[in-house]
Design a protein around this motif. Structure first.
Motif, PDB file in Angstrom:
ATOM      1  N   PRO A 131      17.255  44.805 -19.224  1.00  0.00           N
ATOM      2  CA  PRO A 131      18.495  45.406 -18.755  1.00  0.00           C
ATOM      3  C   PRO A 131      19.068  44.803 -17.475  1.00  0.00           C
ATOM      4  CG  PRO A 131      16.633  46.816 -18.226  1.00  0.00           C
ATOM      5  CD  PRO A 131      16.095  45.701 -19.075  1.00  0.00           C
ATOM      6  N   LYS A 132      18.244  44.164 -16.671  1.00  0.00           N
ATOM      7  CA  LYS A 132      18.711  43.738 -15.349  1.00  0.00           C
ATOM      8  C   LYS A 132      19.533  42.458 -15.429  1.00  0.00           C
ATOM      9  CE  LYS A 132      14.845  45.830 -12.847  1.00  0.00           C
ATOM     10  NZ  LYS A 132      13.713  45.594 -11.926  1.00  0.00           N
ATOM     11  N   ASN A 133      20.714  42.498 -14.838  1.00  0.00           N
ATOM     12  CA  ASN A 133      21.577  41.316 -14.787  1.00  0.00           C
ATOM     13  C   ASN A 133      21.613  40.717 -13.379  1.00  0.00           C
ATOM     14  OD1 ASN A 133      23.288  39.634 -16.372  1.00  0.00           O
ATOM     15  ND2 ASN A 133      25.074  40.429 -15.279  1.00  0.00           N
ATOM     16  N   ARG A 134      20.689  41.151 -12.523  1.00  0.00           N
ATOM     17  CA  ARG A 134      20.724  40.793 -11.105  1.00  0.00           C
ATOM     18  C   ARG A 134      20.686  39.284 -10.882  1.00  0.00           C
ATOM     19  NH1 ARG A 134      16.880  39.999  -6.918  1.00  0.00           N
ATOM     20  NH2 ARG A 134      17.635  40.721  -4.869  1.00  0.00           N
ATOM     21  N   ASN A 135      19.686  38.593 -11.467  1.00  0.00           N
ATOM     22  CA  ASN A 135      19.562  37.163 -11.203  1.00  0.00           C
ATOM     23  C   ASN A 135      20.718  36.368 -11.779  1.00  0.00           C
ATOM     24  OD1 ASN A 135      16.286  38.014 -11.479  1.00  0.00           O
ATOM     25  ND2 ASN A 135      16.872  36.778  -9.726  1.00  0.00           N
ATOM     26  N   ALA A 136      21.211  36.786 -12.939  1.00  0.00           N
ATOM     27  CA  ALA A 136      22.360  36.095 -13.524  1.00  0.00           C
ATOM     28  C   ALA A 136      23.580  36.204 -12.612  1.00  0.00           C
ATOM     29  CB  ALA A 136      22.671  36.657 -14.912  1.00  0.00           C
ATOM     30  N   GLU A 137      23.744  37.355 -11.972  1.00  0.00           N
ATOM     31  CA  GLU A 137      24.884  37.559 -11.084  1.00  0.00           C
ATOM     32  C   GLU A 137      24.680  36.870  -9.735  1.00  0.00           C
ATOM     33  OE1 GLU A 137      25.894  41.988 -12.922  1.00  0.00           O
ATOM     34  OE2 GLU A 137      25.496  41.776 -10.776  1.00  0.00           O
ATOM     35  N   TYR A 138      23.486  37.024  -9.171  1.00  0.00           N
ATOM     36  CA  TYR A 138      23.276  36.645  -7.775  1.00  0.00           C
ATOM     37  C   TYR A 138      22.902  35.181  -7.574  1.00  0.00           C
ATOM     38  CZ  TYR A 138      23.204  41.621  -6.376  1.00  0.00           C
ATOM     39  OH  TYR A 138      23.515  42.939  -6.120  1.00  0.00           O
ATOM     40  N   ASP A 143      31.946  31.147  -9.273  1.00  0.00           N
ATOM     41  CA  ASP A 143      32.779  32.126  -8.572  1.00  0.00           C
ATOM     42  C   ASP A 143      32.883  33.466  -9.297  1.00  0.00           C
ATOM     43  OD1 ASP A 143      34.437  31.546 -10.700  1.00  0.00           O
ATOM     44  OD2 ASP A 143      36.156  30.960  -9.476  1.00  0.00           O
ATOM     45  N   ARG A 144      32.020  33.705 -10.281  1.00  0.00           N
ATOM     46  CA  ARG A 144      32.146  34.941 -11.042  1.00  0.00           C
ATOM     47  C   ARG A 144      31.903  36.167 -10.175  1.00  0.00           C
ATOM     48  NH1 ARG A 144      28.106  34.521 -15.805  1.00  0.00           N
ATOM     49  NH2 ARG A 144      27.000  33.286 -14.215  1.00  0.00           N
ATOM     50  N   TYR A 145      30.869  36.144  -9.357  1.00  0.00           N
ATOM     51  CA  TYR A 145      30.580  37.338  -8.575  1.00  0.00           C
ATOM     52  C   TYR A 145      31.661  37.571  -7.518  1.00  0.00           C
ATOM     53  CZ  TYR A 145      27.975  41.115  -6.490  1.00  0.00           C
ATOM     54  OH  TYR A 145      27.602  42.362  -6.035  1.00  0.00           O
ATOM     55  N   ALA A 146      32.127  36.508  -6.891  1.00  0.00           N
ATOM     56  CA  ALA A 146      33.234  36.664  -5.939  1.00  0.00           C
ATOM     57  C   ALA A 146      34.451  37.246  -6.641  1.00  0.00           C
ATOM     58  CB  ALA A 146      33.576  35.317  -5.299  1.00  0.00           C
ATOM     59  N   THR A 147      34.740  36.761  -7.845  1.00  0.00           N
ATOM     60  CA  THR A 147      35.872  37.286  -8.612  1.00  0.00           C
ATOM     61  C   THR A 147      35.653  38.751  -8.956  1.00  0.00           C
ATOM     62  OG1 THR A 147      36.327  35.099  -9.532  1.00  0.00           O
ATOM     63  CG2 THR A 147      37.203  36.998 -10.735  1.00  0.00           C
ATOM     64  N   PHE A 148      34.441  39.109  -9.323  1.00  0.00           N
ATOM     65  CA  PHE A 148      34.091  40.499  -9.618  1.00  0.00           C
ATOM     66  C   PHE A 148      34.371  41.396  -8.408  1.00  0.00           C
ATOM     67  CE2 PHE A 148      30.486  43.496  -8.988  1.00  0.00           C
ATOM     68  CZ  PHE A 148      30.834  44.448  -9.924  1.00  0.00           C
ATOM     69  N   GLY A 179      21.053  37.131  -0.992  1.00  0.00           N
ATOM     70  CA  GLY A 179      21.460  36.190   0.041  1.00  0.00           C
ATOM     71  C   GLY A 179      22.165  34.984  -0.548  1.00  0.00           C
ATOM     72  N   ASN A 180      21.632  34.478  -1.688  1.00  0.00           N
ATOM     73  CA  ASN A 180      22.360  33.420  -2.409  1.00  0.00           C
ATOM     74  C   ASN A 180      23.777  33.879  -2.721  1.00  0.00           C
ATOM     75  OD1 ASN A 180      19.808  32.296  -2.552  1.00  0.00           O
ATOM     76  ND2 ASN A 180      19.585  32.572  -4.761  1.00  0.00           N
ATOM     77  N   CYS A 181      23.851  35.095  -3.263  1.00  0.00           N
ATOM     78  CA  CYS A 181      25.117  35.659  -3.708  1.00  0.00           C
ATOM     79  C   CYS A 181      26.116  35.752  -2.563  1.00  0.00           C
ATOM     80  CB  CYS A 181      24.832  37.030  -4.299  1.00  0.00           C
ATOM     81  SG  CYS A 181      26.255  37.932  -4.839  1.00  0.00           S
ATOM     82  N   ALA A 182      25.661  36.254  -1.404  1.00  0.00           N
ATOM     83  CA  ALA A 182      26.546  36.384  -0.254  1.00  0.00           C
ATOM     84  C   ALA A 182      27.050  35.024   0.205  1.00  0.00           C
ATOM     85  CB  ALA A 182      25.802  37.101   0.883  1.00  0.00           C
TER      86      ALA A 182
END
Length: 294
Positions: A131-138, A143-148, A179-182
């Motif tokens: 269920p976890k999508n954390r690593n795919a997002e982070y 630019d998907r997460y920034a767009t989100f 931290g990667n995500c940020a």
């Protein structure tokens, strides 16, 4: 510039209390400072939440988002914003980070501008075997997460509370893969995010490898202010590959060589939130300081 003589003696300085360095770093625990606990005379802010289940960027995911509004909010003045990934880890008042309490104390004392905290959990695929999508997002370098954040989460926050659209007043914070995500959100969209707090970043596990040392060396500087934290005993700290400590130090060195406004804090701990929680107030004070970026 060469240093050919003894180190200078400074007549004006900030005095730091003596703290012995631990000899055994296998079980280091950092104590919280006064800004990480409720303080007498500081009114508690208000925390609300909403569920986000209609993501166009990450279809099929659901997540909880908390909004923490410190006392003294003036709807006539758009607020600054700090976006925390792994939302509940950073908000939990009984955890290491205690982000809402820290914001209440720093806003009340005037040490940071009036700032709303937005605490965003990673997405889940409900009922899925994984269920976890954390690593795919982070961990992704795109630019998907920034767009989100820009097209889904911040508009929902703005619908409830007037917030700034000034990129110098929007910070992104996260730890480990967060931290990667940020860092990635600010790197790819500096037109919208210019303040970064990245704790124990998992640059080592980005799918195509850590891109930032080379990018920082070859890309004209961006208008970012970056607070990095690394740990001497992070994952793989003495290994030739998949070394979390080394990859953070490479990013710090690249930021220094490129002339960025950045700060590196090194802790004597492992891949955990202990040191992060102890220094979160200092990190927020530093990224929100009023003088212009270098």
């Amino acid at each position: 510039m060469r240093a050919d003589g003894p180190l200078p003696t400074f007549t004006r300085m900030t005095q730091v209390p003596y703290r012995p360095l631990p000899v055994d770093m296998s079980d280091v625990r950092y104590a919280h400072g006064p800004d990480s606990s409720p303080r007498e005379g500081v009114p508690a802010g208000e925390t609300t939440s909403f569920e986000w289940r209609d993501s166009a960027v990450y279809p099929g995911t659901s997540r909880t988002v908390w909004i923490h509004v410190p006392a003294g909010y003036d709807p006539a003045e758009p607020a600054s914003v700090t976006l925390f990934q792994d939302g509940w880890w950073y908000l939990d008042p009984e955890g290491d980070l205690r982000g809402g309490i820290v914001l209440d104390n720093l806003v009340h004392s005037g040490q940071i501008p009036y700032t709303i905290g937005v605490f965003v959990d990673p997405g889940l695929f409900e009922g899925a075997a994984e269920p976890k999508n954390r690593n795919a997002e982070y961990d992704a370098f795109d630019d998907r997460y920034a767009t989100f954040l820009l097209t889904e989460i911040l508009p929902e926050v703005a619908r409830r509370h007037p917030i700034t659209d000034d990129p110098d007043r929007v910070a992104v914070c996260g730890g480990s893969s967060g931290g990667n995500c940020a860092f990635t959100a600010a790197w790819l969209r500096p037109d919208r995010f210019r303040r970064v707090i990245a704790f124990n970043s998992s640059f080592a596990q980005m799918p195509e490898g850590n891109p930032y040392p080379e990018l920082l060396a070859t890309t004209p500087p961006k208008p970012l202010r970056v607070f990095l934290q690394a740990a001497h005993r992070d994952l793989g700290w003495n290994e030739p590959e998949w070394n979390w400590l080394a990859e953070n130090l490479k990013v710090a060195a690249a930021l220094a060589l490129a002339g960025y406004d950045f700060r590196l804090a090194l802790g004597d701990n492992g891949h955990n939130t202990g040191f992060c929680g102890a220094i979160l107030p200092d990190a927020l004070r530093w990224v929100w300081r009023r003088e212009p970026s270098a």
